[in-house]
Design a protein around this motif. Structure first.
Motif, PDB file in Angstrom:
ATOM      1  N   GLU A  19      45.836  41.101  41.804  1.00 26.37           N
ATOM      2  CA  GLU A  19      45.132  39.825  41.680  1.00 26.37           C
ATOM      3  C   GLU A  19      43.619  40.000  41.705  1.00 26.37           C
ATOM      4  O   GLU A  19      42.885  39.247  41.059  1.00 26.37           O
ATOM      5  CB  GLU A  19      45.573  38.892  42.813  1.00 26.37           C
ATOM      6  N   PHE A  20      43.145  40.991  42.452  1.00 27.25           N
ATOM      7  CA  PHE A  20      41.706  41.246  42.522  1.00 27.25           C
ATOM      8  C   PHE A  20      41.091  41.465  41.139  1.00 27.25           C
ATOM      9  O   PHE A  20      39.927  41.123  40.898  1.00 27.25           O
ATOM     10  CB  PHE A  20      41.432  42.476  43.402  1.00 27.25           C
ATOM     11  N   ALA A  21      41.856  42.044  40.221  1.00 23.24           N
ATOM     12  CA  ALA A  21      41.328  42.382  38.899  1.00 23.24           C
ATOM     13  C   ALA A  21      41.322  41.216  37.923  1.00 23.24           C
ATOM     14  O   ALA A  21      40.647  41.269  36.892  1.00 23.24           O
ATOM     15  CB  ALA A  21      42.149  43.533  38.315  1.00 23.24           C
ATOM     16  N   VAL A  22      42.055  40.159  38.219  1.00 22.16           N
ATOM     17  CA  VAL A  22      42.213  39.054  37.267  1.00 22.16           C
ATOM     18  C   VAL A  22      40.892  38.353  36.923  1.00 22.16           C
ATOM     19  O   VAL A  22      40.615  38.107  35.744  1.00 22.16           O
ATOM     20  CB  VAL A  22      43.263  38.054  37.779  1.00 22.16           C
ATOM     21  N   PRO A  23      40.033  38.002  37.896  1.00 22.64           N
ATOM     22  CA  PRO A  23      38.768  37.369  37.514  1.00 22.64           C
ATOM     23  C   PRO A  23      37.901  38.231  36.596  1.00 22.64           C
ATOM     24  O   PRO A  23      37.202  37.703  35.718  1.00 22.64           O
ATOM     25  CB  PRO A  23      38.079  37.127  38.865  1.00 22.64           C
ATOM     26  N   SER A  24      37.935  39.553  36.771  1.00 25.59           N
ATOM     27  CA  SER A  24      37.176  40.433  35.874  1.00 25.59           C
ATOM     28  C   SER A  24      37.725  40.358  34.460  1.00 25.59           C
ATOM     29  O   SER A  24      36.966  40.292  33.480  1.00 25.59           O
ATOM     30  CB  SER A  24      37.230  41.876  36.386  1.00 25.59           C
ATOM     31  N   LEU A  25      39.048  40.351  34.328  1.00 25.45           N
ATOM     32  CA  LEU A  25      39.649  40.247  33.005  1.00 25.45           C
ATOM     33  C   LEU A  25      39.296  38.915  32.352  1.00 25.45           C
ATOM     34  O   LEU A  25      38.936  38.872  31.162  1.00 25.45           O
ATOM     35  CB  LEU A  25      41.164  40.406  33.105  1.00 25.45           C
ATOM     36  N   ARG A  26      39.407  37.836  33.093  1.00 25.19           N
ATOM     37  CA  ARG A  26      39.086  36.524  32.527  1.00 25.19           C
ATOM     38  C   ARG A  26      37.622  36.452  32.092  1.00 25.19           C
ATOM     39  O   ARG A  26      37.295  35.922  31.023  1.00 25.19           O
ATOM     40  CB  ARG A  26      39.382  35.424  33.540  1.00 25.19           C
ATOM     41  N   ALA A  27      36.720  36.991  32.915  1.00 26.60           N
ATOM     42  CA  ALA A  27      35.293  36.958  32.585  1.00 26.60           C
ATOM     43  C   ALA A  27      35.005  37.786  31.341  1.00 26.60           C
ATOM     44  O   ALA A  27      34.232  37.374  30.465  1.00 26.60           O
ATOM     45  CB  ALA A  27      34.480  37.473  33.774  1.00 26.60           C
ATOM     46  N   LEU A  28      35.633  38.951  31.226  1.00 27.02           N
ATOM     47  CA  LEU A  28      35.439  39.784  30.042  1.00 27.02           C
ATOM     48  C   LEU A  28      35.975  39.108  28.790  1.00 27.02           C
ATOM     49  O   LEU A  28      35.345  39.145  27.724  1.00 27.02           O
ATOM     50  CB  LEU A  28      36.133  41.134  30.238  1.00 27.02           C
ATOM     51  N   ALA A  29      37.146  38.488  28.904  1.00 26.22           N
ATOM     52  CA  ALA A  29      37.748  37.828  27.746  1.00 26.22           C
ATOM     53  C   ALA A  29      36.909  36.649  27.265  1.00 26.22           C
ATOM     54  O   ALA A  29      36.898  36.342  26.071  1.00 26.22           O
ATOM     55  CB  ALA A  29      39.162  37.371  28.094  1.00 26.22           C
ATOM     56  N   ASP A  30      36.214  35.998  28.184  1.00 27.64           N
ATOM     57  CA  ASP A  30      35.342  34.875  27.816  1.00 27.64           C
ATOM     58  C   ASP A  30      34.075  35.343  27.104  1.00 27.64           C
ATOM     59  O   ASP A  30      33.509  34.607  26.284  1.00 27.64           O
ATOM     60  CB  ASP A  30      34.934  34.085  29.062  1.00 27.64           C
ATOM     61  N   ALA A  31      33.613  36.558  27.408  1.00 25.88           N
ATOM     62  CA  ALA A  31      32.313  37.009  26.921  1.00 25.88           C
ATOM     63  C   ALA A  31      32.378  38.030  25.785  1.00 25.88           C
ATOM     64  O   ALA A  31      31.464  38.099  24.962  1.00 25.88           O
ATOM     65  CB  ALA A  31      31.509  37.601  28.088  1.00 25.88           C
ATOM     66  N   PHE A  32      33.442  38.836  25.737  1.00 16.72           N
ATOM     67  CA  PHE A  32      33.500  39.942  24.787  1.00 16.72           C
ATOM     68  C   PHE A  32      34.880  40.040  24.140  1.00 16.72           C
ATOM     69  O   PHE A  32      35.787  39.275  24.470  1.00 16.72           O
ATOM     70  CB  PHE A  32      33.165  41.275  25.492  1.00 16.72           C
ATOM     71  N   GLU A  33      35.036  41.000  23.264  1.00 17.37           N
ATOM     72  CA  GLU A  33      36.339  41.276  22.659  1.00 17.37           C
ATOM     73  C   GLU A  33      37.083  42.283  23.525  1.00 17.37           C
ATOM     74  O   GLU A  33      36.658  43.433  23.662  1.00 17.37           O
ATOM     75  CB  GLU A  33      36.178  41.840  21.240  1.00 17.37           C
ATOM     76  N   VAL A  34      38.197  41.856  24.095  1.00 20.09           N
ATOM     77  CA  VAL A  34      39.031  42.757  24.882  1.00 20.09           C
ATOM     78  C   VAL A  34      40.108  43.312  23.952  1.00 20.09           C
ATOM     79  O   VAL A  34      41.044  42.613  23.568  1.00 20.09           O
ATOM     80  CB  VAL A  34      39.666  42.045  26.098  1.00 20.09           C
TER      81      VAL A  34
END
Length: 311
Positions: free
Chosen positions: A10-25
């Motif tokens: 769960e700790f990693a989820v906010p990082s994934l969401r933030a990256l997906a909002d800003a860049f191409e994952v």
């Protein structure tokens, strides 16, 4: 900017969401489905659930096989981002992307390198902790860092602090990534003289002990988790203490309990510790549901007795 993200809990989820909002994952790498709760069925990791919700491609890998390495190469990513992935990455992965591999670590490095930085900060009584955006290298959390953000520690549980640091880390990662890829980020080597190590928490470490101070026991309750709960024996029966306050003063209707004894007064459950009393706010007796201390106290015939460390 094209990013590959690696994370599991769960700790990693906010990082994934933030990256997906800003860049191409381009790809999300996570550990395979596993038994993650008390049930027997396999469950996806929190990161996999999030990736599927966002419509992102997922690679499940417990280690970097030849097939996994080939998949990473096909992404042609600018940078790899990691947050609590849970696997050792080989040199080939660390150098595959032009901007390398960066990690969101849940401490203010060089303090608390290792597996349990959040719980160690709570147990040590740290006033503040934070997140560091660091390069992944050969050692455990030894790489240089380019940014840090902090928050307070006192009074927060492991789950509360984890959630706060996860959000903090996601925002900081997205903020720093353009300069990391542009090779302009201000990297700073860690001061080895200030290093502390955050070894994995054992169950024995979080057992409450009347020979220790009330504050130390209260920190054990805050740092506890399902994997390593804060447990003790009260009135001859074992229980998990799920919330507590310390140190506390008696209410005038009852003397402060001595070390190794408990007292009940007006619904309050006090555990006598060395140099003070720990007030139990809620607990879960073995084999029963979690309840507040007043409900537990109402079912006790004796309003005083012994408590101790779980053997």
């Amino acid at each position: 900017m094209k990013v590959v993200f690696m994370g599991t809990p769960e700790f990693a989820v906010p990082s994934l969401r933030a990256l997906a909002d800003a860049f191409e994952v381009a790809l999300v790498v996570t550990r395979p489905d596993a038994v993650r709760s008390r049930g027997k069925s396999l469950e996806p990791s929190p990161v996999k659930r999030c990736a599927l919700e966002l419509g992102l491609p997922v690679l499940e890998a417990a280690r970097m096989t030849d097939d996994a390495l080939a998949e990473l190469k096909r992404c042609d990513a600018d940078v790899f981002c990691v947050a609590a992935y849970g696997c050792i990455l080989p040199d080939e992965v660390l150098t595959m992307a032009p901007a390398g591999c960066v990690n969101v670590h849940a401490s203010l490095l060089p303090r608390w390198r290792g597996a349990a930085p959040i719980q160690r900060a709570i147990l040590a009584g740290d006033e503040e902790t934070g997140v560091s955006i660091m390069r992944i290298g050969q050692g455990v959390d030894t790489g240089a860092y380019c940014a840090q953000a902090s928050c307070s520690v006192p009074g927060k549980t492991t789950s509360e602090l984890t959630a706060e640091l996860a959000e903090l880390g996601g925002r900081l990662l997205v903020k720093m990534l353009p300069s990391i890829v542009a090779q302009t980020a201000p990297w700073r080597e860690q001061d080895e003289s200030l290093v502390t190590h955050a070894a994995k928490i054992s169950k024995a470490e979080l057992r409450l002990d009347p020979s220790d101070g009330a504050l130390e026991n209260a920190r054990r309750v805050l740092a506890s988790s399902d994997a390593a709960p804060a447990r003790c024996v009260i009135a001859g029966k074992s229980a998990r203490v799920t919330a507590a306050a310390a140190p506390v003063a008696p209410d005038g209707a009852v003397d402060a309990p001595g070390e190794g004894t408990y007292a009940i007064s007006h619904g309050r459950l006090l555990l006598g510790c060395a140099g003070g009393a720990l007030q139990v706010v809620s607990l879960k007796p073995d084999g029963k549901r979690e309840m507040d201390a007043a409900a537990w106290a109402a079912g006790q015939r004796e309003h005083a007795g012994a408590w101790g460390r779980l053997a």
